[in-house]
Write an enzyme that holds these catalytic residues in place. Structure first.
Site, PDB file in Angstrom:
ATOM      1  N   ALA A  31       0.936  -1.175   0.058  1.00 31.10           N
ATOM      2  CA  ALA A  31      -0.004   0.107   0.115  1.00 31.10           C
ATOM      3  C   ALA A  31       0.723   1.084  -0.022  1.00 31.10           C
ATOM      4  CB  ALA A  31      -0.760   0.145   1.030  1.00 31.10           C
ATOM      5  N   VAL A  41     -17.768  -0.763  14.414  1.00 31.61           N
ATOM      6  CA  VAL A  41     -19.171  -0.729  14.713  1.00 31.61           C
ATOM      7  C   VAL A  41     -20.007  -2.190  14.832  1.00 31.61           C
ATOM      8  CG1 VAL A  41     -21.602   0.256  14.107  1.00 31.61           C
ATOM      9  CG2 VAL A  41     -19.515   1.328  13.399  1.00 31.61           C
ATOM     10  N   GLU A 122     -15.021  -5.908  -4.360  1.00 35.67           N
ATOM     11  CA  GLU A 122     -14.420  -7.065  -4.908  1.00 35.67           C
ATOM     12  C   GLU A 122     -15.151  -8.341  -4.108  1.00 35.67           C
ATOM     13  OE1 GLU A 122     -11.999  -7.626  -7.613  1.00 35.67           O
ATOM     14  OE2 GLU A 122     -13.348  -9.457  -7.191  1.00 35.67           O
ATOM     15  N   GLY A 127     -16.567 -14.330  -3.062  1.00 35.50           N
ATOM     16  CA  GLY A 127     -15.484 -14.082  -1.822  1.00 35.50           C
ATOM     17  C   GLY A 127     -14.433 -13.937  -2.098  1.00 35.50           C
ATOM     18  N   ASP A 194     -28.999 -14.898  -2.694  1.00 35.82           N
ATOM     19  CA  ASP A 194     -27.399 -14.528  -2.812  1.00 35.82           C
ATOM     20  C   ASP A 194     -27.010 -14.931  -3.981  1.00 35.82           C
ATOM     21  OD1 ASP A 194     -25.098 -13.879  -0.934  1.00 35.82           O
ATOM     22  OD2 ASP A 194     -24.572 -15.528  -1.952  1.00 35.82           O
ATOM     23  N   LYS A 198     -25.387 -11.792  -6.754  1.00 36.27           N
ATOM     24  CA  LYS A 198     -23.908 -11.607  -7.283  1.00 36.27           C
ATOM     25  C   LYS A 198     -24.142 -11.538  -9.005  1.00 36.27           C
ATOM     26  CE  LYS A 198     -22.205 -14.061  -3.184  1.00 36.27           C
ATOM     27  NZ  LYS A 198     -22.096 -15.431  -2.456  1.00 36.27           N
ATOM     28  N   GLY A 295     -16.652 -17.265   3.764  1.00 33.62           N
ATOM     29  CA  GLY A 295     -15.725 -17.516   4.840  1.00 33.62           C
ATOM     30  C   GLY A 295     -14.792 -16.182   5.316  1.00 33.62           C
TER      31      GLY A 295
END
Ligand code: NAP
Ligand code: HSE
Length: 420
Positions: A31, A41, A122, A127, A194, A198, A295
């Protein structure tokens, strides 16, 4: 230093915190600056957690904090998450989310709101597989002919265990929940929503189509039984929940349903929580993407890749990859026009003449039977397992409706589409 606030520190959020710490060396080097989680939160401050960051229950303490550079939304849900992300963008904060339900409903409004502010997602599809980058950046020179994918880890985990071990549906679902694969409400997984969320995200990037879940065909895996796996095995198929996009001229079929795929196909070998997506571009041909679809850690890998992109100063604008609409536009194909082969499981009275009646109903609707298996049961009933040649969805639906009105039928028929 880049300061991050994470809204939602559950399965994925806590993995993001842990991985940022565990891989601090490589992440900082890539980075170019240190990435630090300054606030998280949660809904309940009383829950025991294995992460050590300052916590609050108010999402707006993160979105409105002038010291936070990137807001990572991992709370899930649609409308509340939309309000929170909207506020973050209004405050000119970069946003990263893994929330496919949010994007299935609000991706175009969010693209508009984001403008030049980085907005990355992403982890929202498949996943840990970098499929958004592959489709939006890597394949941007292509017309996308088709996308076929296993995009729900929970369903693939359940179907794989049912096929391999004859495991019971409810038991394997509980296991998937324990492993952190399932959504907070697992109905989203097992009823196909779900996987549809996607698919809709990918359809926007591939075709510029702005469709909602209500607009497309969605079927889940709850009606599949041991018998269906027996039939599948006998005829050389595997059963997978597929998300399918197919371009036909200026129309695109979008659908999610359990599917019989030949065991020899690569996608049939995608096992357990793994996802696999095939994308066919007119220039590149078929490309295939494989990896863990759910996961905490796998998803954190994708979330952090977006945080690093933003820290490096990179951004993809607009977020769905089209700077202006396609001149000739692409439209969603009507559900009834789907063209497929079908597998049917029909429980009937076991007496002479029934088979002829069924064949005649199919004949009247221009449906030709390809193969059939009959399994008799003790109470004078027979399970008919049959497959059809290619036909049109509208015709099969009419034939099924007529079958259901007949007195010899013992339960509603089960239908699975075949891709070969
Ligand atoms: P999760 O374990 O249920 O975590 C949700 C977190 O958000 C929890 O920390 C919860 O607080 C907090 N939260 C929820 N509603 C809140 C509210 N109103 N106010 C404050 N905090 C709130 O969910 P997850 O599995 O990490 O998934 C998070 C997101 O990632 C979802 O959008 C999901 O679809 C997506 N995703 C998940 C996976 C996966 O494999 N799990 C993969 C890809 C994408 P408490 O801890 O106090 O309950
Ligand atoms: N519940 C989702 C799945 C999480 O099982 O695939 C990953 O998006």
């Amino acid at each position: 230093m880049i300061r991050v606030g994470i809204i939602g520190v559950g399965t994925v959020g806590s993995s993001v915190v842990r991985v940022l710490e565990k891989n601090k060396d490589i992440i900082t080097a890539r980075a170019g600056k240190e990435i630090c989680v300054v606030k998280g939160v949660v809904r309940s401050l009383d829950k025991k957690r294995d992460i050590d960051i300052p916590l609050t229950t108010d999402p707006y303490e993160v979105t409105d904090d002038p010291n936070i550079d990137i807001v990572v939304e991992l709370m899930g849900g649609v409308e509340e998450a939309y309000e929170v992300v909207r506020r973050a963008l209004q405050n000119k904060k970069a946003v990263v989310t893994a929330n496919k339900a949010l994007l299935a409903y609000h991706r175009y409004e969010l693209q508009e709101l984001a403008g030049d502010i980085p907005f990355e997602f992403e982890a929202s599809v498949a996943g840990g597989i970098p499929i958004i980058k592959a489709l939006r950046e890597g394949l941007s020179a292509n017309h996308i002919e088709a996308i076929r994918g296993i995009m729900n880890g929970t369903c693939n985990y359940i179907l794989s265990k049912m096929a391999r071990e004859g495991a019971a549906f409810a038991e394997v679902l509980q296991e998937a929940q324990r492993l952190g694969y399932a959504e907070a409400d697992p109905t989203f997984d097992i009823e196909g929503f779900d996987a549809a969320h996607k698919l809709l995200i990918l359809a926007s990037i591939a075709y510029g189509i702005n469709a909602k879940p209500e607009d497309i065909l969605i079927e889940g895996i709850t009606k599949i039984t041991k018998l269906d796996f027996e039939f599948a095995k006998e005829f050389g198929y595997a059963i997978k929940l597929l998300s399918i996009a197919k371009k036909r001229g200026d129309q695109v079929e979008l659908r999610v349903h359990p599917t019989l795929v030949l065991q020899s196909e690569m996608i049939a070998k995608v096992d357990g929580v793994m996802n696999g997506i095939s994308v066919i571009g007119d220039v590149v041909g078929e490309t295939m993407y494989y990896g863990p679809g759910a996961g905490g850690e796998a998803t954190a890998s994708a979330v952090i890749s977006n945080i690093i992109d933003i820290a490096r100063g990179g951004k993809c604008s607009p977020m769905l990859g089209f700077k202006k609409p396609l001149e000739w536009g692409m439209r969603l194909a009507p559900k009834e026009a789907i063209n497929s082969k079908y597998y049917l499981r029909i429980l009937v009275e076991d007496r002479p003449g029934i088979l002829a009646k069924i064949a005649s109903i199919f004949g009247e609707h221009s449906i030709s039977i390809e193969s059939m298996l009959q399994k008799s049961s003790a109470q004078g009933q027979a399970q008919l397992l049959l497959s059809t040649h290619r036909c049109v969805e509208k015709d099969i639906q009419k034939a099924l409706k007529e079958l259901q009105s007949r007195e010899f039928l013992k339960e509603p028929p089960v239908m699975i589409r075949i891709e070969d």
